[in-house]
Write an enzyme that holds these catalytic residues in place. Structure first.
Site, mmCIF file in Angstrom:
data_model
loop_
_atom_site.group_PDB
_atom_site.id
_atom_site.type_symbol
_atom_site.label_atom_id
_atom_site.label_comp_id
_atom_site.label_asym_id
_atom_site.label_seq_id
_atom_site.Cartn_x
_atom_site.Cartn_y
_atom_site.Cartn_z
ATOM 1 C CG HIS A 139 42.509 10.892 135.994
ATOM 2 N ND1 HIS A 139 43.200 11.432 135.154
ATOM 3 C CD2 HIS A 139 43.283 9.442 136.054
ATOM 4 C CE1 HIS A 139 44.361 10.825 134.543
ATOM 5 N NE2 HIS A 139 44.396 9.590 135.055
ATOM 6 C CB CYS A 248 54.740 48.672 124.648
ATOM 7 S SG CYS A 248 54.671 50.475 124.467
ATOM 8 C CB CYS A 298 54.954 79.593 124.063
ATOM 9 S SG CYS A 298 55.857 80.425 122.945
ATOM 10 C CB CYS A 308 65.535 92.976 130.876
ATOM 11 S SG CYS A 308 66.529 91.479 130.022
HETATM 12 ZN ZN LIG Z 1 42.859 13.369 134.592
HETATM 13 ZN ZN LIG Z 2 54.792 50.624 121.900
#
Ligand SMILES: [Zn+2]
Ligand SMILES: [Zn+2]
Ligand SMILES: [Zn+2]
Ligand SMILES: [Zn+2]
Lengths: 507, 153
Positions: A139, A248, A298, A308
């Site tokens: 093309h 992920c 902690c 107290c």
């Molecule tokens: Zn093409």
């Molecule tokens: Zn993961």
């Protein structure tokens, strides 16, 4: 209002000490079959390594199929960079593979800026011209138009430029890098090279970019010997120090699965805004109501109010003396057995249940944030110890203990995501025991290394650190054993529908 | 804005000298990239007898980037939304610089003959089309009679 919620949150577990279990001896851990704890092997690749790896795949395909490297690149892209699959598929069905990938056979070469024997109308500028460029499909468009087309793809379409096709209507033949490089400007060529590299990592199923913002490395998961596909979460560590889940790309979240974490984060986004106060760093002492600030990671709180001195748990507000040995049940959510109560207030129960897990999850998370500070403070402590007369090496154990502590907190945070989605069964019981053990010793370790320098006892730190590490391994072993058993059961169920017993192996 | 590219001049000339049946497209004198388009609803479609006005704009990157086209006349069609925007692949990722204004308008005409509720732009209309095609066609006819009342120039 806030008082009601705090009651609801904190009254549900610490008064329950019925869960008798002879486990006070630190070394009587429940034994799991020793599973290969080795994480799946991976490698950290620098940009040069990536280029090398890509070039090797192109060379392999181009030489085996006797094709142009730029066609090999297109073929590889359509097979997710699996060179061996390109080759075997090609020998099975050459036309089909070429067609699917958008590659022309080797008899139809691309032409760059040639002259046609007869003038023709360029389909883009609509002028009568002789100069043309074309891919293997033949093309033609005049070279200035073809260059403008290639340039537009690179400048305006970003990474998608690597999948650009012949400019003619409905032609599926892919632009090759050879044609692009011949027609693009220098600046465009440079950008195109970046896109090719990005696409290589994005398309390759065993490659992922390190998510650290300024890092240019990628992680390659090593192909398992049995060719098994990669599934599920995998903790990987980049050379830059970033630790993340390969599947992920989020924070390493073991023992929770990627899907559990995804659901959990959605849930937290929806539900947690009202409960941001959980992260606040001051809470009233349950005994005298003086506000007490949490300074380290902690959870063992001591009221500083003069008369107290009450000791309590930051998470459940229960007395700290119930947080050792058999009495420690802070990590479990007490599911109600009362059917009547269950029916009456399902949504309240669901919220309470969620808040139980959420508050513990977010608490380890915030402790972890404080622990990061601890990491820095530890340097100062070690310096202080040196000033007190010990040498530099002597202090290094504290650094290692801090790293262990951070690893345990990190895992503990996600144990609550994992447990939240577990059905109430035997595995959950076992898991919560392992979680409880880990949580207790993590708190011990945290408390010890947060002490003033002169009070820190090296042997105590080492003891708690070893315990924590062992219990962390136990917890992961329990999860892994369960995962393997479940997978096995699913497999058997699939192969032998309705069969209850394991299939007999044929000798 | 620079001089009008030769390609646009050529396309405009041809659109005016050899118009497509049922379609008229002429540029505004003050902006030769901006076209007033009038399109006759295709025969045997619910839009038959209607005359629809559209606007078409050729952006600076044309023909590398597709033209921007929008219905100005209200139309009840699953691939055209309330703002007149059109869901047509060649106006997005399937655009090719070898396509022309003429081919785009022909494709829009074809879209009126063959609505595609599987790839909807207006979910409400598309659901209507899928659940009760006859009623949806009646509604489209009503809209055509009510709104598409102009005439071809
Ligand atoms: Zn093409
Ligand atoms: Zn993961
Ligand atoms: Zn041209
Ligand atoms: Zn990195």
């Amino acid at each position: 209002m806030a008082d009601d919620e705090s009651e609801m949150l904190f009254d549900n577990s610490c008064d329950d000490a019925s869960d008798a279990e002879e486990d006070d001896d630190d070394y009587s851990e429940f034994e799991q079959p020793s599973l290969a704890q080795a994480p799946r092997p991976f490698r950290c690749l620098r940009p040069d390594d990536l280029r090398e790896m890509q070039a090797a795949a192109v060379k392999r395909v181009a030489e085996t199929l006797c094709c142009e490297p730029s066609d090999a690149t297109v073929l590889l892209r359509s097979f997710k960079w699996d060179a061996e699959r390109v080759i075997s598929s090609y020998f099975e069905n050459p036309e089909g593979v070429l067609e699917k990938a958008g590659v022309c056979g080797s008899s139809n070469r691309a032409v760059i800026d040639a002259a046609a024997a007869q003038p023709y109308q360029c389909p883009i500028c609509l002028e009568m011209v002789t100069a043309f460029s074309a891919l293997g499909c033949g093309h033609r468009a005049c070279t200035p138009c073809y260059s403008a087309y290639v340039g537009h793809k690179i400048d305006d379409e970003g990474t998608a430029a690597v999948r650009a096709r012949c400019p003619l209507v409905k032609c599926r033949v892919q632009l090759t890098d050879a044609l692009v490089n011949a027609l693009a400007t220098d600046a465009q060529r440079a950008r195109y090279a970046v896109y090719l590299e990005r696409a290589f990592v994005d398309d390759h199923p065993r490659l992922a970019w390190c998510p650290a913002p300024s890092c240019t490395h990628a992680i390659l998961m090593v192909q398992p010997a049995d060719g098994a596909p990669l599934t599920g979460a995998a903790r990987v560590a980049c050379a830059c120090g970033e630790v993340f889940c390969f599947a992920c790309l989020r924070d390493d979240h073991s023992p929770a699965t990627c899907e559990q974490l995804r659901l959990w984060l959605i849930k937290c986004k929806d539900d947690s805004e009202t409960y941001n106060w959980l992260q606040a760093n001051t809470r009233a002492c349950p005994a005298c109501k003086t506000s007490v600030e949490k300074s380290g990671g902690c959870n063992h709180m001591t009221c500083r109010h003069a008369s107290c001195g009450h000791e309590w748990c930051w998470v459940c507000a229960g007395p700290w003396k119930e947080h050792s040995g058999n009495f420690y049940t802070c990590n479990r959510f007490k599911e109600t057995d009362d059917e009547e109560v269950k029916r009456k207030d399902l949504s309240k129960a669901a919220l309470e249940r969620y808040l139980h897990y959420y508050s513990r999850y977010i608490n380890h998370h915030s402790s972890l944030m404080l622990e990061e500070k601890t990491r820095q403070a530890m340097e100062d402590k070690i310096a202080e110890m040196q000033a007190l007369g010990s040498n530099w090496l002597d202090g290094q154990y504290l650094k290692e203990a801090t790293e262990s502590l951070i690893a345990c907190r990190h895992a503990l945070q996600y144990t609550y995501v994992y447990a939240f989605y577990l059905p109430a069964d035997n595995h959950k019981e076992l898991f919560q025991m392992a979680q409880r053990d880990l949580e207790m010793t993590t708190e011990d370790l945290s408390a010890e290394i947060e002490k003033p320098v002169e009070q820190i006892v090296r042997l105590t730190v080492l003891h708690h650190q070893q315990m924590s590490e062992r219990r962390l391994a136990n917890l992961f072993n329990a999860v892994e054993a369960h995962r393997v058993a479940e997978a096995q059961a699913a497999l058997e169920a699939a192969h032998v529908p309705g069969a209850l017993s394991r299939p007999q192996s044929q000798a | 804005m620079g001089e009008l590219p030769r390609r646009i001049q050529k396309e405009t000339q041809r659109l005016l000298s050899e118009p497509v049946a049922g379609i008229s497209a002429s540029p505004y004198q003050d902006n030769l990239r901006y076209f007033n388009v009038v399109l006759a609803g295709p025969a045997t479609s619910p839009f038959e007898g209607g005359i629809f006005r559209l606007e078409l704009f050729l952006p600076e990157e044309y023909p590398m980037a597709p033209p921007k086209v929008r219905f100005l006349t209200k139309i009840y069609h699953p691939n055209i939304d309330k703002l007149g925007r059109i869901c047509l692949d060649i106006l997005k990722d399937k655009w090719s610089p070898a396509l022309q204004v003429r081919t785009v308008l022909l494709s829009i005409q074809a879209l009126l003959s063959a609505p595609n509720p599987e790839d909807p732009l207006d979910a409400g209309v598309a659901d209507h089309w899928k659940s009760n095609e006859a009623a949806a066609i009646e509604e489209a006819k009503r809209w055509t009679q009510q709104y598409a009342t102009g005439s071809l120039p």
